[in-house]
Design a protein around this motif. Structure first.
Motif, PDB file in Angstrom:
ATOM      1  N   PRO A 108       0.820  -1.220   0.000  1.00  0.00           N
ATOM      2  CA  PRO A 108       0.000   0.000   0.000  1.00  0.00           C
ATOM      3  C   PRO A 108       0.851   1.266   0.000  1.00  0.00           C
ATOM      4  O   PRO A 108       1.970   1.288   0.510  1.00  0.00           O
ATOM      5  CB  PRO A 108      -0.813  -0.120   1.286  1.00  0.00           C
ATOM      6  CG  PRO A 108      -0.019  -1.019   2.168  1.00  0.00           C
ATOM      7  CD  PRO A 108       0.736  -1.941   1.263  1.00  0.00           C
ATOM      8  N   MET A 109       0.282   2.313  -0.565  1.00  0.00           N
ATOM      9  CA  MET A 109       0.943   3.622  -0.583  1.00  0.00           C
ATOM     10  C   MET A 109       0.698   4.379   0.729  1.00  0.00           C
ATOM     11  O   MET A 109       1.478   5.239   1.085  1.00  0.00           O
ATOM     12  CB  MET A 109       0.434   4.454  -1.767  1.00  0.00           C
ATOM     13  CG  MET A 109       0.732   3.827  -3.114  1.00  0.00           C
ATOM     14  SD  MET A 109       2.480   3.700  -3.468  1.00  0.00           S
ATOM     15  CE  MET A 109       2.830   5.362  -3.947  1.00  0.00           C
ATOM     16  N   THR A 110      -0.396   4.052   1.415  1.00  0.00           N
ATOM     17  CA  THR A 110      -0.727   4.701   2.682  1.00  0.00           C
ATOM     18  C   THR A 110      -1.099   3.624   3.706  1.00  0.00           C
ATOM     19  O   THR A 110      -1.518   2.526   3.332  1.00  0.00           O
ATOM     20  CB  THR A 110      -1.922   5.672   2.533  1.00  0.00           C
ATOM     21  OG1 THR A 110      -3.091   4.911   2.233  1.00  0.00           O
ATOM     22  CG2 THR A 110      -1.666   6.710   1.444  1.00  0.00           C
ATOM     23  N   PRO A 111      -0.978   3.933   5.004  1.00  0.00           N
ATOM     24  CA  PRO A 111      -1.319   2.940   6.033  1.00  0.00           C
ATOM     25  C   PRO A 111      -2.786   2.496   6.013  1.00  0.00           C
ATOM     26  O   PRO A 111      -3.111   1.411   6.489  1.00  0.00           O
ATOM     27  CB  PRO A 111      -1.006   3.660   7.345  1.00  0.00           C
ATOM     28  CG  PRO A 111      -0.075   4.749   6.982  1.00  0.00           C
ATOM     29  CD  PRO A 111      -0.393   5.138   5.574  1.00  0.00           C
ATOM     30  N   SER A 112      -3.655   3.297   5.456  1.00  0.00           N
ATOM     31  CA  SER A 112      -5.075   2.931   5.439  1.00  0.00           C
ATOM     32  C   SER A 112      -5.419   1.939   4.319  1.00  0.00           C
ATOM     33  O   SER A 112      -6.503   1.374   4.310  1.00  0.00           O
ATOM     34  CB  SER A 112      -5.937   4.185   5.312  1.00  0.00           C
ATOM     35  OG  SER A 112      -5.685   4.818   4.076  1.00  0.00           O
ATOM     36  N   GLU A 113      -4.511   1.749   3.385  1.00  0.00           N
ATOM     37  CA  GLU A 113      -4.758   0.824   2.281  1.00  0.00           C
ATOM     38  C   GLU A 113      -4.372  -0.600   2.676  1.00  0.00           C
ATOM     39  O   GLU A 113      -3.611  -0.813   3.609  1.00  0.00           O
ATOM     40  CB  GLU A 113      -3.974   1.260   1.037  1.00  0.00           C
ATOM     41  CG  GLU A 113      -4.435   2.579   0.468  1.00  0.00           C
ATOM     42  CD  GLU A 113      -3.615   3.008  -0.730  1.00  0.00           C
ATOM     43  OE1 GLU A 113      -4.214   3.484  -1.689  1.00  0.00           O
ATOM     44  OE2 GLU A 113      -2.370   2.868  -0.700  1.00  0.00           O
TER      45      GLU A 113
END
Length: 154
Positions: A108-113
């Protein structure tokens, strides 16, 4: 390249992912068809990562091209691959113990992904022959972006 040549050849690879390493020719896999999107790269070093069941796939010719691969059966024990006979012939797989199937991991590019794996088109390796091919799994229940839990890999 025959097995004798593979075992005596070494490669020096400098990759942002693993630094500079010496790789035995036995670890280099030659794709029978280039990976989708990377038409000029067919030789890759397949190296185990620090976690069991995860692997690095490093292009020998362009080491900035680096992939994370995962054993699809970890966390997805029901996973199956239906290759068809022509793929087995192309990869020269006679003994099933020579075959290794891994999925490309999308980090993922961000922790939420979510981390996902391409379970629809795994990469199948013939370890003894040094051959590899990304194949479309004929079992259509799996997706290109199957959620994965990397905590399942010790």
């Amino acid at each position: 390249m025959d097995q004798q040549d593979r075992s005596t050849t070494t490669y020096t690879i400098t990759s942002p992912a693993v630094g500079t390493i010496e790789v035995s020719g036995d670890a280099v896999m030659h794709f029978t068809e280039a990976l989708w999107g990377f038409p000029d790269r067919t030789a890759y070093a397949l190296l185990p990562a620090a976690r069991q069941g995860l692997w690095w796939l490093l292009s020998v010719d362009e080491p900035q091209t680096t992939f994370v691969l995962a054993d699809p059966f970890v966390g997805h024990s029901e996973y199956s691959i239906d290759l068809g006979g022509s793929r087995l012939i192309e990869l020269q797989i006679v003994d099933p113990t020579d075959a290794l199937a891994l999925v490309l991991v999308a980090l993922p590019m961000t922790p939420s992904e979510t981390v996902t794996g391409n379970f629809r088109a795994p990469i199948v390796f013939n370890i003894s022959k040094g051959l590899a091919q990304q194949v479309v799994n004929r079992d259509e229940q799996y997706s290109l972006r199957e959620p994965m839990d990397l905590a399942a890999y010790p």
